[in-house]
Design a protein around this motif. Structure first.
Motif, PDB file in Angstrom:
ATOM      1  N   GLY A 105       0.775  -1.239   0.000  1.00 17.64           N
ATOM      2  CA  GLY A 105       0.000   0.000   0.000  1.00 17.64           C
ATOM      3  C   GLY A 105       0.802   1.283   0.000  1.00 17.64           C
ATOM      4  N   GLY A 106       1.319   1.651  -1.155  1.00 15.51           N
ATOM      5  CA  GLY A 106       1.996   2.942  -1.296  1.00 15.51           C
ATOM      6  C   GLY A 106       1.476   3.625  -2.544  1.00 15.51           C
ATOM      7  N   ILE A 107       1.630   4.938  -2.615  1.00 16.43           N
ATOM      8  CA  ILE A 107       1.114   5.691  -3.762  1.00 16.43           C
ATOM      9  C   ILE A 107       1.724   5.205  -5.076  1.00 16.43           C
ATOM     10  CG2 ILE A 107       2.780   7.596  -3.318  1.00 16.43           C
ATOM     11  CD1 ILE A 107      -0.730   7.992  -4.830  1.00 16.43           C
ATOM     12  N   ALA A 108       2.976   4.682  -5.005  1.00 18.35           N
ATOM     13  CA  ALA A 108       3.629   4.218  -6.238  1.00 18.35           C
ATOM     14  C   ALA A 108       2.941   2.981  -6.823  1.00 18.35           C
ATOM     15  CB  ALA A 108       5.103   3.916  -5.979  1.00 18.35           C
ATOM     16  N   ALA A 109       1.956   2.423  -6.090  1.00 13.80           N
ATOM     17  CA  ALA A 109       1.240   1.240  -6.602  1.00 13.80           C
ATOM     18  C   ALA A 109       0.615   1.531  -7.967  1.00 13.80           C
ATOM     19  CB  ALA A 109       0.162   0.808  -5.610  1.00 13.80           C
ATOM     20  N   TYR A 110       0.280   2.805  -8.219  1.00 13.00           N
ATOM     21  CA  TYR A 110      -0.358   3.112  -9.515  1.00 13.00           C
ATOM     22  C   TYR A 110       0.575   2.800 -10.676  1.00 13.00           C
ATOM     23  CZ  TYR A 110       2.205   7.457 -10.485  1.00 13.00           C
ATOM     24  OH  TYR A 110       3.192   8.362 -10.776  1.00 13.00           O
ATOM     25  N   LYS A 111       1.891   2.771 -10.420  1.00 12.29           N
ATOM     26  CA  LYS A 111       2.849   2.497 -11.503  1.00 12.29           C
ATOM     27  C   LYS A 111       2.910   1.004 -11.844  1.00 12.29           C
ATOM     28  CE  LYS A 111       6.060   6.276 -10.493  1.00 12.29           C
ATOM     29  NZ  LYS A 111       7.425   6.608 -10.072  1.00 12.29           N
ATOM     30  N   CYS A 112       2.235   0.175 -11.010  1.00  9.41           N
ATOM     31  CA  CYS A 112       2.356  -1.275 -11.209  1.00  9.41           C
ATOM     32  C   CYS A 112       1.646  -1.762 -12.465  1.00  9.41           C
ATOM     33  CB  CYS A 112       1.846  -2.021  -9.976  1.00  9.41           C
ATOM     34  SG  CYS A 112       3.020  -1.855  -8.625  1.00  9.41           S
ATOM     35  N   ALA A 113       0.627  -1.019 -12.925  1.00 12.46           N
ATOM     36  CA  ALA A 113      -0.057  -1.430 -14.162  1.00 12.46           C
ATOM     37  C   ALA A 113       0.954  -1.353 -15.319  1.00 12.46           C
ATOM     38  CB  ALA A 113      -1.254  -0.530 -14.432  1.00 12.46           C
ATOM     39  N   GLU A 114       1.696  -0.255 -15.361  1.00  9.44           N
ATOM     40  CA  GLU A 114       2.728  -0.079 -16.403  1.00  9.44           C
ATOM     41  C   GLU A 114       3.821  -1.144 -16.246  1.00  9.44           C
ATOM     42  OE1 GLU A 114       3.224   1.876 -18.890  1.00  9.44           O
ATOM     43  OE2 GLU A 114       5.347   2.382 -19.119  1.00  9.44           O
ATOM     44  N   LEU A 115       4.204  -1.412 -14.995  1.00  8.97           N
ATOM     45  CA  LEU A 115       5.257  -2.405 -14.725  1.00  8.97           C
ATOM     46  C   LEU A 115       4.852  -3.775 -15.289  1.00  8.97           C
ATOM     47  CD1 LEU A 115       7.827  -3.420 -13.316  1.00  8.97           C
ATOM     48  CD2 LEU A 115       6.575  -3.455 -11.156  1.00  8.97           C
ATOM     49  N   VAL A 116       3.616  -4.190 -15.002  1.00  9.05           N
ATOM     50  CA  VAL A 116       3.155  -5.507 -15.460  1.00  9.05           C
ATOM     51  C   VAL A 116       3.059  -5.540 -16.986  1.00  9.05           C
ATOM     52  CG1 VAL A 116       1.197  -7.105 -15.447  1.00  9.05           C
ATOM     53  CG2 VAL A 116       1.966  -6.064 -13.318  1.00  9.05           C
ATOM     54  N   ARG A 117       2.542  -4.450 -17.567  1.00  8.18           N
ATOM     55  CA  ARG A 117       2.412  -4.395 -19.028  1.00  8.18           C
ATOM     56  C   ARG A 117       3.783  -4.552 -19.691  1.00  8.18           C
ATOM     57  NH1 ARG A 117       1.687  -0.910 -23.186  1.00  8.18           N
ATOM     58  NH2 ARG A 117       2.546   0.840 -22.029  1.00  8.18           N
ATOM     59  N   ARG A 118       4.768  -3.843 -19.150  1.00  5.41           N
ATOM     60  CA  ARG A 118       6.120  -3.892 -19.740  1.00  5.41           C
ATOM     61  C   ARG A 118       6.756  -5.265 -19.543  1.00  5.41           C
ATOM     62  NH1 ARG A 118       6.953   0.239 -23.309  1.00  5.41           N
ATOM     63  NH2 ARG A 118       6.285   2.193 -22.376  1.00  5.41           N
ATOM     64  N   LEU A 119       6.524  -5.882 -18.371  1.00  2.00           N
ATOM     65  CA  LEU A 119       7.085  -7.223 -18.130  1.00  2.00           C
ATOM     66  C   LEU A 119       6.482  -8.223 -19.109  1.00  2.00           C
ATOM     67  CD1 LEU A 119       7.144  -7.393 -14.222  1.00  2.00           C
ATOM     68  CD2 LEU A 119       9.129  -7.664 -15.707  1.00  2.00           C
ATOM     69  N   SER A 120       5.171  -8.118 -19.330  1.00  2.00           N
ATOM     70  CA  SER A 120       4.511  -9.056 -20.250  1.00  2.00           C
ATOM     71  C   SER A 120       5.018  -8.842 -21.661  1.00  2.00           C
ATOM     72  CB  SER A 120       2.991  -8.866 -20.234  1.00  2.00           C
ATOM     73  OG  SER A 120       2.525  -8.942 -18.922  1.00  2.00           O
ATOM     74  N   GLU A 121       5.181  -7.578 -22.048  1.00  2.00           N
ATOM     75  CA  GLU A 121       5.718  -7.248 -23.380  1.00  2.00           C
ATOM     76  C   GLU A 121       7.057  -7.929 -23.613  1.00  2.00           C
ATOM     77  OE1 GLU A 121       4.485  -2.743 -24.315  1.00  2.00           O
ATOM     78  OE2 GLU A 121       6.606  -3.054 -23.996  1.00  2.00           O
ATOM     79  N   ARG A 122       7.822  -8.057 -22.534  1.00  2.31           N
ATOM     80  CA  ARG A 122       9.169  -8.631 -22.650  1.00  2.31           C
ATOM     81  C   ARG A 122       9.149 -10.145 -22.400  1.00  2.31           C
ATOM     82  NH1 ARG A 122      13.119  -4.526 -21.133  1.00  2.31           N
ATOM     83  NH2 ARG A 122      14.564  -6.221 -20.757  1.00  2.31           N
ATOM     84  N   GLY A 123       7.954 -10.756 -22.388  1.00  2.00           N
ATOM     85  CA  GLY A 123       7.861 -12.209 -22.363  1.00  2.00           C
ATOM     86  C   GLY A 123       7.734 -12.836 -20.991  1.00  2.00           C
ATOM     87  N   ALA A 124       7.656 -12.026 -19.929  1.00  2.00           N
ATOM     88  CA  ALA A 124       7.523 -12.605 -18.580  1.00  2.00           C
ATOM     89  C   ALA A 124       6.064 -12.974 -18.325  1.00  2.00           C
ATOM     90  CB  ALA A 124       7.999 -11.610 -17.538  1.00  2.00           C
ATOM     91  N   GLU A 125       5.876 -14.021 -17.515  1.00  2.00           N
ATOM     92  CA  GLU A 125       4.524 -14.356 -17.071  1.00  2.00           C
ATOM     93  C   GLU A 125       4.368 -13.788 -15.665  1.00  2.00           C
ATOM     94  OE1 GLU A 125       1.566 -18.139 -16.485  1.00  2.00           O
ATOM     95  OE2 GLU A 125       3.523 -18.492 -17.384  1.00  2.00           O
ATOM     96  N   VAL A 126       3.357 -12.950 -15.483  1.00  2.00           N
ATOM     97  CA  VAL A 126       3.249 -12.235 -14.203  1.00  2.00           C
ATOM     98  C   VAL A 126       1.943 -12.591 -13.498  1.00  2.00           C
ATOM     99  CG1 VAL A 126       3.393  -9.983 -13.075  1.00  2.00           C
ATOM    100  CG2 VAL A 126       4.498 -10.316 -15.299  1.00  2.00           C
TER     101      VAL A 126
END
Ligand code: PMT
Length: 394
Positions: free
Chosen positions: A11-32
């Motif tokens: 629970g931190g304000i930076a949690a909003y950046k996690c949508a972008e983080l997951v999208r970028r990880l998936s783009e690079r072939g990771a399963e999240v």
């Protein structure tokens, strides 16, 4: 070699950046797969994280439905990496104490996988001796601590405590724990299409998206190489750790390739280079003239053949062959005629692989051998190609 990553959001304000983080990880072939604490859900919804990850989000330790699908111990074993991002001061303190009062902290105790945290908190909280002591304890336990960065904070303070940016975390996730088989090597890669202008508004090009070449660049970096990526016009973004050299035409790509190739240990020509360009480029927009139009074309230089023929500082040279028929015969002819060390042949007549798709399948040929790679993501194929190249280096 695609990575299975559990992202634990606290629970931190930076949690909003996690949508972008997951999208970028998936783009690079990771399963999240995403796990969220109760307070994380005050900052970003499980529905958002489910949409970007393509997997159900786990929020509770005592959820019979989720446990039936994959029990929490099985879940902890599934991961190659658990990243806690943002990691609040509270979660960090719980990790130090071994508290297991929710799904995330329970997974962190139960996992044999590598664990990393991306701390994010107010700068005063970060500097507090309790937080600093907790971080030191986690580092001693071989937990990777990524960040925090300095700068302006959501609360208005300025100082250390900002979560690292999603792209920086993606790079760290994908490079950590990979065997550094290309450590100390420089690789130059061409990717994407070229554009051969006809007049100020028209050009000849092809359907290459750059995905295969970008996947090779990211995999090469993850395996320890320094990477130069010479690419034609694409819509992809490379990690900041990769030196990108954007070009337009085959002549531009030829110039850039011959600049980088002699400084490289390995050169990979993955680009779909136009074999011909317009003999004359009109300075004004060409006008419609009758039913037929003849445009005279002239041959472009063969980039990969010129690299393979370098008299000095010749890199280990790898070409690609995009064929629709007689794949093996044409690929072997290109291996010999262009004097390559290795060629990766893809059958681009098959639907779902090759140009502008997420997957590929190919056969690699080199003078003493052959290896078939079945249909899989371009990210996975890239790792296999680089492992084979590394094994062929003298
Ligand atoms: O970009 P994607 O959408 O992910 O698609 C990937 C891909 C299908 C483009 C890729 O996997 C691939 O096959 N790339 C090579 C495409 C191609 O142009 O193949 P070719 O058979 O025409 O060329 C053979 C080799 O010579 C290639 O290494 C090519 O880069 C090189 N070449 C070709 C012409 C030229 N003038 N100079 C060159 O260096």
């Amino acid at each position: 070699m695609s990575k299975k990553i559990v992202l634990g959001i606290t629970g931190g304000i930076a949690a909003y950046k996690c949508a972008e983080l997951v999208r970028r990880l998936s783009e690079r072939g990771a399963e999240v797969k995403v796990v969220m604490t109760d307070s994380a859900q005050e900052f970003i919804t499980p529905l958002t994280m489910q949409a970007v990850s393509g997997n159900p989000v786990s929020t509770s330790l005592l959820d019979p439905q989720a446990e039936a699908a994959m029990g929490h111990i099985e879940f902890a074993k599934w991961a190659d990496l658990i990243l806690v991002a943002p990691a609040t001061a509270n979660t960090i303190a719980k990790m130090v104490q071994g508290v297991a009062d929710d799904l995330l902290t329970t997974l962190l105790l139960a996992t044999p996988a590598k664990v990393a945290i991306a701390p994010a908190m107010n700068q005063q909280m970060y500097r507090h001796p309790a937080t600093q002591a907790n971080l030191a304890t986690l580092a001693q336990r071989d937990i990777a601590i990524w960040g925090p960065a300095s700068g302006e904070q959501a609360c208005g303070d300025v100082g250390q405590g900002r979560m690292l940016e999603p792209l920086e975390l993606v790079d760290l996730c994908l490079t950590t724990e990979q065997p550094q088989i290309l450590q100390g090597k420089t690789i130059s890669i061409t990717a994407g299409p070229t554009r051969e202008p006809l007049d100020p508004v028209r050009f000849i090009s092809n359907h290459s998206s750059g995905k295969m070449g970008f996947a090779l660049a990211h995999a090469a970096h993850a395996l320890g190489a320094k990477v130069n990526l010479i690419h034609g016009p694409v819509t992809l973004t490379a990690a900041s750790t990769i030196k990108t050299v954007p070009v337009e035409s085959a002549l531009d790509m030829h110039k850039a390739a011959l600049n980088y190739a002699p400084k490289s240990d390995i050169f990979i020509g993955c680009a779909a280079v136009a074999d011909y360009r317009a003999k004359d480029i009109s300075t004004q927009k060409l006008k419609k003239q009758g039913d037929n139009m003849i445009i005279e074309l002239q041959k472009n230089p063969d980039i990969i053949a010129d690299v393979a023929s370098l008299a000095s500082n010749r890199p280990f040279t790898v070409g690609f062959a995009a064929e629709t028929n007689d794949v093996e015969a044409y690929a072997k002819a290109k291996l010999n005629n262009k004097k390559l060390d290795l060629i990766c042949a893809n059958d681009v007549s098959q639907e779902g692989i090759g140009f502008n798709s997420d997957d590929n399948a190919m056969t690699l040929f080199w003078p003493e051998g052959k290896r078939q790679l079945t249909t899989q993501s371009k990210e996975n194929i890239a790792f296999s190609i680089l492992e084979i190249i590394a094994s062929q280096l003298k």
